[in-house]
Design a protein around this motif. Structure first.
Motif, PDB file in Angstrom:
ATOM      1  N   VAL A  33     -11.297 -14.785  -2.913  1.00 55.36           N
ATOM      2  CA  VAL A  33     -11.137 -16.119  -3.504  1.00 55.36           C
ATOM      3  C   VAL A  33     -12.466 -16.591  -4.083  1.00 55.36           C
ATOM      4  CG1 VAL A  33     -10.678 -18.555  -2.966  1.00 55.36           C
ATOM      5  CG2 VAL A  33      -9.154 -16.776  -2.111  1.00 55.36           C
ATOM      6  N   LEU A  34     -13.541 -16.398  -3.351  1.00 55.16           N
ATOM      7  CA  LEU A  34     -14.866 -16.779  -3.860  1.00 55.16           C
ATOM      8  C   LEU A  34     -15.222 -15.999  -5.125  1.00 55.16           C
ATOM      9  CD1 LEU A  34     -17.141 -17.185  -0.701  1.00 55.16           C
ATOM     10  CD2 LEU A  34     -16.193 -18.961  -2.168  1.00 55.16           C
ATOM     11  N   LEU A  35     -14.949 -14.707  -5.128  1.00 56.46           N
ATOM     12  CA  LEU A  35     -15.235 -13.877  -6.304  1.00 56.46           C
ATOM     13  C   LEU A  35     -14.415 -14.333  -7.500  1.00 56.46           C
ATOM     14  CD1 LEU A  35     -16.667 -11.359  -7.485  1.00 56.46           C
ATOM     15  CD2 LEU A  35     -14.723 -10.023  -6.690  1.00 56.46           C
ATOM     16  N   TYR A  36     -13.148 -14.612  -7.260  1.00 57.47           N
ATOM     17  CA  TYR A  36     -12.280 -15.061  -8.353  1.00 57.47           C
ATOM     18  C   TYR A  36     -12.728 -16.412  -8.906  1.00 57.47           C
ATOM     19  CZ  TYR A  36      -8.241 -16.729 -10.899  1.00 57.47           C
ATOM     20  OH  TYR A  36      -7.432 -17.243 -11.870  1.00 57.47           O
ATOM     21  N   LEU A  37     -12.932 -17.384  -8.012  1.00 62.19           N
ATOM     22  CA  LEU A  37     -13.291 -18.732  -8.463  1.00 62.19           C
ATOM     23  C   LEU A  37     -14.727 -18.834  -8.972  1.00 62.19           C
ATOM     24  CD1 LEU A  37     -11.585 -20.904  -5.709  1.00 62.19           C
ATOM     25  CD2 LEU A  37     -10.795 -20.479  -8.044  1.00 62.19           C
ATOM     26  N   GLY A  38     -15.614 -18.012  -8.432  1.00 61.12           N
ATOM     27  CA  GLY A  38     -17.020 -18.101  -8.815  1.00 61.12           C
ATOM     28  C   GLY A  38     -17.431 -17.218  -9.970  1.00 61.12           C
ATOM     29  N   ASP A  77      -1.060  -4.652 -19.159  1.00 63.92           N
ATOM     30  CA  ASP A  77      -1.360  -6.044 -19.487  1.00 63.92           C
ATOM     31  C   ASP A  77      -0.207  -6.978 -19.156  1.00 63.92           C
ATOM     32  OD1 ASP A  77      -3.846  -5.372 -20.302  1.00 63.92           O
ATOM     33  OD2 ASP A  77      -3.446  -5.520 -22.456  1.00 63.92           O
ATOM     34  N   GLY A  78       1.024  -6.531 -19.311  1.00 65.59           N
ATOM     35  CA  GLY A  78       2.182  -7.365 -19.015  1.00 65.59           C
ATOM     36  C   GLY A  78       2.356  -7.626 -17.537  1.00 65.59           C
ATOM     37  N   LEU A  79       1.808  -6.767 -16.705  1.00 65.85           N
ATOM     38  CA  LEU A  79       1.943  -6.901 -15.256  1.00 65.85           C
ATOM     39  C   LEU A  79       0.800  -7.677 -14.628  1.00 65.85           C
ATOM     40  CD1 LEU A  79       2.957  -3.215 -14.445  1.00 65.85           C
ATOM     41  CD2 LEU A  79       4.470  -5.181 -14.684  1.00 65.85           C
ATOM     42  N   SER A  80      -0.195  -8.002 -15.394  1.00 68.30           N
ATOM     43  CA  SER A  80      -1.404  -8.558 -14.795  1.00 68.30           C
ATOM     44  C   SER A  80      -1.257 -10.038 -14.468  1.00 68.30           C
ATOM     45  CB  SER A  80      -2.588  -8.353 -15.733  1.00 68.30           C
ATOM     46  OG  SER A  80      -2.430  -9.147 -16.880  1.00 68.30           O
ATOM     47  N   PHE A  81      -1.876 -10.410 -13.382  1.00 71.96           N
ATOM     48  CA  PHE A  81      -2.042 -11.796 -12.976  1.00 71.96           C
ATOM     49  C   PHE A  81      -3.542 -12.012 -12.885  1.00 71.96           C
ATOM     50  CE2 PHE A  81       1.976 -10.424 -11.089  1.00 71.96           C
ATOM     51  CZ  PHE A  81       2.838 -11.374 -11.604  1.00 71.96           C
ATOM     52  N   ASP A  82      -3.987 -13.230 -13.159  1.00 68.87           N
ATOM     53  CA  ASP A  82      -5.426 -13.488 -13.150  1.00 68.87           C
ATOM     54  C   ASP A  82      -6.069 -13.138 -11.818  1.00 68.87           C
ATOM     55  OD1 ASP A  82      -5.419 -14.327 -15.739  1.00 68.87           O
ATOM     56  OD2 ASP A  82      -5.377 -16.465 -15.260  1.00 68.87           O
ATOM     57  N   PHE A  83      -5.403 -13.496 -10.718  1.00 72.54           N
ATOM     58  CA  PHE A  83      -6.011 -13.271  -9.407  1.00 72.54           C
ATOM     59  C   PHE A  83      -5.914 -11.811  -8.956  1.00 72.54           C
ATOM     60  CE2 PHE A  83      -1.698 -14.697  -8.795  1.00 72.54           C
ATOM     61  CZ  PHE A  83      -1.179 -13.772  -7.907  1.00 72.54           C
ATOM     62  N   LEU A  84      -5.131 -10.981  -9.680  1.00 70.58           N
ATOM     63  CA  LEU A  84      -5.057  -9.555  -9.357  1.00 70.58           C
ATOM     64  C   LEU A  84      -5.981  -8.745 -10.256  1.00 70.58           C
ATOM     65  CD1 LEU A  84      -1.239  -9.040  -8.722  1.00 70.58           C
ATOM     66  CD2 LEU A  84      -3.077  -9.282  -7.058  1.00 70.58           C
ATOM     67  N   ASN A  85      -7.062  -9.349 -10.631  1.00 69.46           N
ATOM     68  CA  ASN A  85      -8.073  -8.693 -11.450  1.00 69.46           C
ATOM     69  C   ASN A  85      -8.624  -7.479 -10.691  1.00 69.46           C
ATOM     70  OD1 ASN A  85     -10.953  -8.266 -12.313  1.00 69.46           O
ATOM     71  ND2 ASN A  85     -10.320  -9.802 -13.825  1.00 69.46           N
ATOM     72  N   PRO A  86      -8.851  -6.341 -11.362  1.00 68.96           N
ATOM     73  CA  PRO A  86      -9.378  -5.155 -10.676  1.00 68.96           C
ATOM     74  C   PRO A  86     -10.683  -5.412  -9.929  1.00 68.96           C
ATOM     75  CG  PRO A  86      -8.646  -4.563 -12.871  1.00 68.96           C
ATOM     76  CD  PRO A  86      -8.541  -6.052 -12.769  1.00 68.96           C
ATOM     77  N   ALA A  87     -11.533  -6.240 -10.461  1.00 66.77           N
ATOM     78  CA  ALA A  87     -12.792  -6.542  -9.773  1.00 66.77           C
ATOM     79  C   ALA A  87     -12.532  -7.272  -8.461  1.00 66.77           C
ATOM     80  CB  ALA A  87     -13.700  -7.385 -10.666  1.00 66.77           C
ATOM     81  N   VAL A  88     -11.563  -8.179  -8.461  1.00 68.50           N
ATOM     82  CA  VAL A  88     -11.233  -8.921  -7.244  1.00 68.50           C
ATOM     83  C   VAL A  88     -10.608  -7.983  -6.217  1.00 68.50           C
ATOM     84  CG1 VAL A  88      -9.816 -10.786  -6.298  1.00 68.50           C
ATOM     85  CG2 VAL A  88     -10.985 -11.110  -8.478  1.00 68.50           C
ATOM     86  N   LEU A  89      -9.683  -7.142  -6.665  1.00 64.07           N
ATOM     87  CA  LEU A  89      -9.031  -6.206  -5.742  1.00 64.07           C
ATOM     88  C   LEU A  89     -10.023  -5.201  -5.168  1.00 64.07           C
ATOM     89  CD1 LEU A  89      -5.662  -5.550  -7.587  1.00 64.07           C
ATOM     90  CD2 LEU A  89      -6.072  -6.995  -5.590  1.00 64.07           C
ATOM     91  N   ALA A  90     -10.878  -4.666  -6.016  1.00 61.68           N
ATOM     92  CA  ALA A  90     -11.892  -3.713  -5.530  1.00 61.68           C
ATOM     93  C   ALA A  90     -12.855  -4.406  -4.577  1.00 61.68           C
ATOM     94  CB  ALA A  90     -12.650  -3.105  -6.707  1.00 61.68           C
ATOM     95  N   GLY A  91     -13.203  -5.638  -4.879  1.00 66.22           N
ATOM     96  CA  GLY A  91     -14.073  -6.390  -3.982  1.00 66.22           C
ATOM     97  C   GLY A  91     -13.418  -6.634  -2.632  1.00 66.22           C
ATOM     98  N   LYS A  94     -13.009 -17.788 -19.170  1.00 71.58           N
ATOM     99  CA  LYS A  94     -13.019 -18.948 -20.066  1.00 71.58           C
ATOM    100  C   LYS A  94     -14.237 -18.971 -20.986  1.00 71.58           C
ATOM    101  CE  LYS A  94      -9.461 -20.831 -18.014  1.00 71.58           C
ATOM    102  NZ  LYS A  94      -8.227 -20.233 -18.373  1.00 71.58           N
ATOM    103  N   SER A  95     -15.192 -18.082 -20.759  1.00 76.34           N
ATOM    104  CA  SER A  95     -16.439 -18.162 -21.509  1.00 76.34           C
ATOM    105  C   SER A  95     -16.464 -17.314 -22.766  1.00 76.34           C
ATOM    106  CB  SER A  95     -17.617 -17.747 -20.620  1.00 76.34           C
ATOM    107  OG  SER A  95     -17.565 -16.357 -20.360  1.00 76.34           O
ATOM    108  N   GLN A  96     -15.364 -16.731 -23.119  1.00 81.10           N
ATOM    109  CA  GLN A  96     -15.362 -15.911 -24.325  1.00 81.10           C
ATOM    110  C   GLN A  96     -15.497 -16.813 -25.535  1.00 81.10           C
ATOM    111  OE1 GLN A  96     -11.921 -13.452 -24.313  1.00 81.10           O
ATOM    112  NE2 GLN A  96     -12.509 -12.407 -22.456  1.00 81.10           N
ATOM    113  N   VAL A  97     -16.528 -16.596 -26.302  1.00 75.77           N
ATOM    114  CA  VAL A  97     -16.814 -17.408 -27.474  1.00 75.77           C
ATOM    115  C   VAL A  97     -16.824 -16.503 -28.692  1.00 75.77           C
ATOM    116  CG1 VAL A  97     -18.517 -18.889 -28.586  1.00 75.77           C
ATOM    117  CG2 VAL A  97     -18.187 -19.013 -26.131  1.00 75.77           C
TER     118      VAL A  97
END
Length: 178
Positions: A85-90, A35-49, A97-100
């Motif tokens: 970029v599209l996967l990250y932004l979309g 968790d300390g090493l993570s950046f938002d844009f280095l999300n596993p889903a984005v990297l795998a995509g 941000k949608s966690q409620v």
């Protein structure tokens, strides 16, 4: 070079399937050590995509275009970057941000507007309903001014004492009629 593209495509698909099936188990097992090493844009889903798109684009371009291996690799990298970029932004950023939460603290009650659901006697307890976020919560209530408050009356929570909301009738201020 096609072997590299095929490997990336297969690795991305396998990662997607494994993360869907056992992603939570792996996440809990690792206990958030990354968790300390993570950046938002280095999300596993984005990297795998990105890896998957790189492999797929490489295979398609090498088989169905007359480009040399260098431009195929460059176009595959550009396609992977664009799709990441599209996967990250979309998807990733909006979902982050949608966690409620419908959780609240009793300390959040003072100043809240609600409604009497069970009449509050002058000396005793009734019930109020207060809206928190997208939901409503019911609380035990007593009259702050020791007056009877009938059901359906709009109230404001003055304070919370021993888990009981002390309420008074809510009076909306009317603007000056000048």
């Amino acid at each position: 070079m096609e072997t590299l593209y095929l490997g990336c495509l297969a690795l991305g698909v396998i990662f997607a399937v494994v993360s869907v099936l056992v992603g939570d188990v792996i996440g809990h097992a690792l206990g958030g050590i990354f968790d300390g090493l993570s950046f938002d844009f280095l999300n596993p889903a984005v990297l795998a995509g990105a890896v998957t798109v790189f492999g797929g684009a490489g295979i398609l371009l090498s088989r169905y275009s007359s480009l040399e291996p260098g431009p195929v690799a460059a176009l595959s990298l550009l396609t992977a970057a664009f799709m990441s970029v599209l996967l990250y932004l979309g998807f990733v950023k909006p979902m982050d941000k949608s966690q409620v939460s419908n959780g609240f603290s009793m300390l959040d009650l003072p100043g809240s507007i609600g409604e009497i659901t069970v009449p509050v006697p002058a000396q005793g307890f009734g019930e109020i309903m207060v809206k928190f976020g997208a939901g409503n919560s019911l609380h035990t209530a007593a009259s702050f001014e020791h007056r009877n408050i009938p059901a359906g009356v709009k109230i404001v929570v003055v304070e919370v004492r021993d888990g009981v909301a002390l309420v008074t009738e809510f009076e909306e201020s009317k603007g000056d009629d000048r």
